[in-house]
Design an enzyme around this catalytic site. Structure first.
Site, PDB file in Angstrom:
ATOM      1  N   HIS A   1      16.413  40.844   5.600  1.00  0.00           N
ATOM      2  CA  HIS A   1      16.981  39.483   5.602  1.00  0.00           C
ATOM      3  C   HIS A   1      18.506  39.511   5.671  1.00  0.00           C
ATOM      4  O   HIS A   1      19.175  38.554   5.255  1.00  0.00           O
ATOM      5  CB  HIS A   1      16.619  38.706   4.306  1.00  0.00           C
TER       6      HIS A   1
ATOM      7  N   ASN B   1      13.749  23.745  -0.258  1.00  0.00           N
ATOM      8  CA  ASN B   1      12.895  22.557  -0.392  1.00  0.00           C
ATOM      9  C   ASN B   1      12.223  22.349  -1.742  1.00  0.00           C
ATOM     10  O   ASN B   1      11.509  21.370  -1.905  1.00  0.00           O
ATOM     11  CB  ASN B   1      11.780  22.606   0.671  1.00  0.00           C
TER      12      ASN B   1
ATOM     13  N   ARG C   1      16.783  40.190  17.699  1.00  0.00           N
ATOM     14  CA  ARG C   1      16.649  40.559  16.295  1.00  0.00           C
ATOM     15  C   ARG C   1      15.906  41.893  16.221  1.00  0.00           C
ATOM     16  O   ARG C   1      14.863  42.064  16.842  1.00  0.00           O
ATOM     17  CB  ARG C   1      15.840  39.488  15.573  1.00  0.00           C
TER      18      ARG C   1
ATOM     19  N   GLY D   1      13.501  28.013  -1.096  1.00  0.00           N
ATOM     20  CA  GLY D   1      14.834  27.814  -1.682  1.00  0.00           C
ATOM     21  C   GLY D   1      15.461  26.492  -1.286  1.00  0.00           C
ATOM     22  O   GLY D   1      16.153  25.849  -2.077  1.00  0.00           O
TER      23      GLY D   1
ATOM     24  N   ARG E   1       2.919  39.699  -0.600  1.00  0.00           N
ATOM     25  CA  ARG E   1       3.393  41.049  -0.993  1.00  0.00           C
ATOM     26  C   ARG E   1       3.617  41.127  -2.498  1.00  0.00           C
ATOM     27  O   ARG E   1       4.061  40.151  -3.110  1.00  0.00           O
ATOM     28  CB  ARG E   1       4.697  41.374  -0.264  1.00  0.00           C
TER      29      ARG E   1
ATOM     30  N   ASP F   1       0.813  29.378   0.702  1.00  0.00           N
ATOM     31  CA  ASP F   1       1.838  28.371   0.924  1.00  0.00           C
ATOM     32  C   ASP F   1       2.331  27.807  -0.417  1.00  0.00           C
ATOM     33  O   ASP F   1       1.522  27.356  -1.233  1.00  0.00           O
ATOM     34  CB  ASP F   1       1.254  27.251   1.800  1.00  0.00           C
TER      35      ASP F   1
ATOM     36  N   GLU G   1      19.327  31.990  10.881  1.00  0.00           N
ATOM     37  CA  GLU G   1      19.411  33.365  11.382  1.00  0.00           C
ATOM     38  C   GLU G   1      19.670  33.395  12.887  1.00  0.00           C
ATOM     39  O   GLU G   1      20.399  34.249  13.376  1.00  0.00           O
ATOM     40  CB  GLU G   1      18.109  34.111  11.040  1.00  0.00           C
TER      41      GLU G   1
ATOM     42  N   HIS H   1      17.055  34.192  -0.954  1.00  0.00           N
ATOM     43  CA  HIS H   1      16.310  33.820   0.259  1.00  0.00           C
ATOM     44  C   HIS H   1      14.837  33.781  -0.150  1.00  0.00           C
ATOM     45  O   HIS H   1      14.192  34.816  -0.318  1.00  0.00           O
ATOM     46  CB  HIS H   1      16.559  34.857   1.359  1.00  0.00           C
TER      47      HIS H   1
ATOM     48  N   ASN I   1       8.402  32.934   2.959  1.00  0.00           N
ATOM     49  CA  ASN I   1       7.153  33.724   2.907  1.00  0.00           C
ATOM     50  C   ASN I   1       7.464  35.117   2.395  1.00  0.00           C
ATOM     51  O   ASN I   1       6.754  35.664   1.568  1.00  0.00           O
ATOM     52  CB  ASN I   1       6.523  33.795   4.291  1.00  0.00           C
ATOM     53  N   GLY I   2       8.530  35.692   2.956  1.00  0.00           N
ATOM     54  CA  GLY I   2       9.095  36.909   2.383  1.00  0.00           C
ATOM     55  C   GLY I   2      10.325  36.468   1.610  1.00  0.00           C
ATOM     56  O   GLY I   2      11.028  35.556   2.039  1.00  0.00           O
TER      57      GLY I   2
ATOM     58  N   ASN J   1      13.334  36.822  18.967  1.00  0.00           N
ATOM     59  CA  ASN J   1      12.810  37.412  17.739  1.00  0.00           C
ATOM     60  C   ASN J   1      11.349  37.775  18.003  1.00  0.00           C
ATOM     61  O   ASN J   1      10.464  36.938  17.916  1.00  0.00           O
ATOM     62  CB  ASN J   1      12.938  36.390  16.603  1.00  0.00           C
TER      63      ASN J   1
HETATM   64  P1  ADP Z   1       9.477  32.774   6.706  1.00  0.00           P
HETATM   65  O1  ADP Z   1      10.657  32.486   7.625  1.00  0.00           O
HETATM   66  O2  ADP Z   1       9.668  33.920   5.771  1.00  0.00           O
HETATM   67  O3  ADP Z   1       8.150  32.759   7.399  1.00  0.00           O
HETATM   68  P2  ADP Z   1      10.162  30.214   5.529  1.00  0.00           P
HETATM   69  O4  ADP Z   1      11.569  30.439   5.157  1.00  0.00           O
HETATM   70  O5  ADP Z   1       9.855  29.286   6.655  1.00  0.00           O
HETATM   71  O6  ADP Z   1       9.379  31.560   5.689  1.00  0.00           O
HETATM   72  O7  ADP Z   1       9.427  29.670   4.218  1.00  0.00           O
HETATM   73  C1  ADP Z   1       8.074  29.402   4.220  1.00  0.00           C
HETATM   74  C2  ADP Z   1       7.669  29.045   2.791  1.00  0.00           C
HETATM   75  O8  ADP Z   1       8.417  27.908   2.379  1.00  0.00           O
HETATM   76  C3  ADP Z   1       6.206  28.693   2.687  1.00  0.00           C
HETATM   77  O9  ADP Z   1       5.623  29.349   1.576  1.00  0.00           O
HETATM   78  C4  ADP Z   1       6.255  27.210   2.463  1.00  0.00           C
HETATM   79  O10 ADP Z   1       5.201  26.783   1.689  1.00  0.00           O
HETATM   80  C5  ADP Z   1       7.540  27.063   1.687  1.00  0.00           C
HETATM   81  N1  ADP Z   1       7.957  25.670   1.625  1.00  0.00           N
HETATM   82  C6  ADP Z   1       8.299  24.845   2.646  1.00  0.00           C
HETATM   83  N2  ADP Z   1       8.538  23.608   2.151  1.00  0.00           N
HETATM   84  C7  ADP Z   1       8.339  23.651   0.811  1.00  0.00           C
HETATM   85  C8  ADP Z   1       8.418  22.722  -0.265  1.00  0.00           C
HETATM   86  N3  ADP Z   1       8.734  21.452  -0.056  1.00  0.00           N
HETATM   87  N4  ADP Z   1       8.130  23.169  -1.509  1.00  0.00           N
HETATM   88  C9  ADP Z   1       7.794  24.448  -1.722  1.00  0.00           C
HETATM   89  N5  ADP Z   1       7.696  25.363  -0.772  1.00  0.00           N
HETATM   90  C10 ADP Z   1       7.975  24.984   0.477  1.00  0.00           C
END
Ligand code: ADP
Length: 440
Positions: free
Chosen positions: A222, A377, A133, A375, A283, A325, A426, A250, A253-254, A49
């Protein structure tokens, strides 16, 4: 279908073809260590990736679907580049190493995979296939394909639709091809899963010739994650994907939401580019296009500058004092910070209303799956999103929601619509699709 299904089901068919097509097929020239008695017993698939300044990689054992090693090369082409490498059952390694180019980063990644101490394979000949990817496949690619010169040309042509992503993906492909010329490689596209959307979902209300002349339409992204999670949801519920209307959220971050009817994407929130749809980390999501010119005039900046702000300084970041975050956002909201509370409310509201729209698009919904960093966590976010969905017949089980169990149903047995936590994977999906393409 797992990789194992692919590699154990298809060889008979594969062998038959081999008997007839001797020299035209790459596999006739290639000896596989694991191909014995018509069955693949071992197949190492390298998943790549390649981002604009990063490289994520995983070496996956196709038979067990386990990860032999994974790693991340960061700050490629920038000062302070480093690799974080995690081999299974061995010590994690972090090394600061110069990576002026993607080629340098890929070389370092391969060096670690084959290293005497940290490695998990003895040399590159143990890599049986590589899955790359690729962000934008446009209408040309509705599924993963074996990479050849024509595919490379098409990915290059699609670069104008994804200038930040496709060129980096292509670099990864070209470097790997140079280093492993005999290894079959597949391109797995973020957009491919959404190619089943009907025209009413993918066309914008703009002059039609912008679509025919310039390919302007909703593509969605995605796709690999939405495909994996919708299939896994069906599996957890003991149903066939064809039987279900599923909405996949999903949220990372995105973020994007996807309506999956009978196993096929019928609508999704990201559009021509990944900026649209939900409010995201940085975004803006959907905004009135008039805002762009209005802000450019007010601030005395170009529309290009405004686009940069909408991509990098908007969303949750823009609504707060620079928070990206969601853990910080949740903590801020929990401690009563008004900006954080407001931003979180906006985020949740957009997810809820998108779910409502997709329930309407499919004339119902059987399952809603939450995935990705947020989603998977954030129970409070799932709960807030579901609060206004009781009209659909959703009854969340608070204890199950709080338990945060991967691959679990978090609604009561009586709930008309099932809500689930389904961790996305993924890389595994890319490996599965690569195995399928290579075995075709
Ligand atoms: P990407 O793959 O798009 O970079 P991820 O799927 O890894 O992103 O998600 C990252 C996001 O998930 C971050 O904003 C992070 O803060 C959030 N995140 C991780 N753990 C938690 C949690 N316990 N509560 C809320 N947000 C969380």
């Amino acid at each position: 279908m797992t990789i194992r299904d692919t590699i154990t089901m298809k060889p008979r068919y594969f062998l038959t073809i081999l008997l007839f097509v001797s020299h035209s097929c790459w596999c006739t020239n290639r000896e596989y260590r694991g191909y014995k008695g018509g069955i693949w017993t071992v197949m190492n698939i390298l998943v790549m990736n390649c981002g604009s300044s990063s490289l994520k990689f995983q070496l996956i054992d196709a038979e067990t679907e386990s990860v032999k090693a994974k790693g991340l090369c960061e700050r490629i082409g920038i000062d302070g580049s480093r690799i974080v490498y995690r081999p299974a059952n061995k010590e994690k390694v972090i090394e600061e190493a110069p990576m002026p180019t993607h080629a340098a980063a890929i070389n370092i990644a391969l060096k670690y995979l084959t290293d005497e101490i940290h490695g998990v394979i003895s040399d590159l000949s143990e890599i049986d296939a590589v899955g790359h990817r690729v962000a934008q496949g446009a209408e040309k690619f509705s599924k993963a394909v074996l990479i050849d010169d024509a595919v490379i040309k098409a990915i290059d042509e699609n670069s104008e639709l994804a200038p930040l992503h496709n060129p980096a993906n292509l670099t990864g492909i070209q470097v790997c091809r140079a280093l492993m010329p005999d290894v079959p490689m597949a391109a797995v596209f973020d957009t491919a899963f959404h190619q089943t959307m009907p025209q009413k979902a993918y066309l914008y209300g703009i002059p039609f010739h912008y679509y025919t002349d310039y390919k302007v339409r909703r593509y969605g992204f995605h796709g690999t994650s939405h495909s994996y999670v919708s299939k896994r949801t069906a599996q957890i519920l003991g149903k066939a994907p064809e039987e279900l209307k599923t909405i996949v959220c999903h949220l990372g971050n995105g973020s994007s939401v996807c309506a999956v009817k009978g196993g096929k994407s019928v609508d999704t929130s990201m559009g021509f580019t990944p900026i649209s749809g939900l409010v995201m980390g940085t975004r803006c999501g959907d905004v009135d296009p008039e805002i762009i010119e209005y802000i450019a005039e007010k601030e005395g900046i170009t529309t290009h500058d405004v686009m940069d702000i909408l991509n990098r300084k908007s969303g949750i970041y823009g609504l707060t004092d620079g928070i990206v975050d969601f853990r910080d956002l949740r903590a801020g909201a929990a401690s009563g910070d008004e900006q954080c509370m407001r931003a979180l409310e906006i985020f949740n509201y957009h997810v809820t209303t998108r779910i409502g729209a997709y329930a309407a698009a499919m004339n119902g919904v059987d399952a809603i799956a939450f995935t990705a960093g947020i989603g998977e966590n954030a129970p409070t976010i799932r709960k807030a999103v579901c609060e206004n969905l009781t009209y659909l017949g959703i009854e969340l089980d608070d204890a199950k929601n709080d338990a945060n169990e991967p691959d679990s149903v978090i609604t009561t047995p009586e709930s008309k619509v099932k809500v689930l936590i389904v961790p996305t994977n993924e890389e595994l999906m890319i490996a599965r699709e690569t195995a399928e393409v290579v075995m075709e």
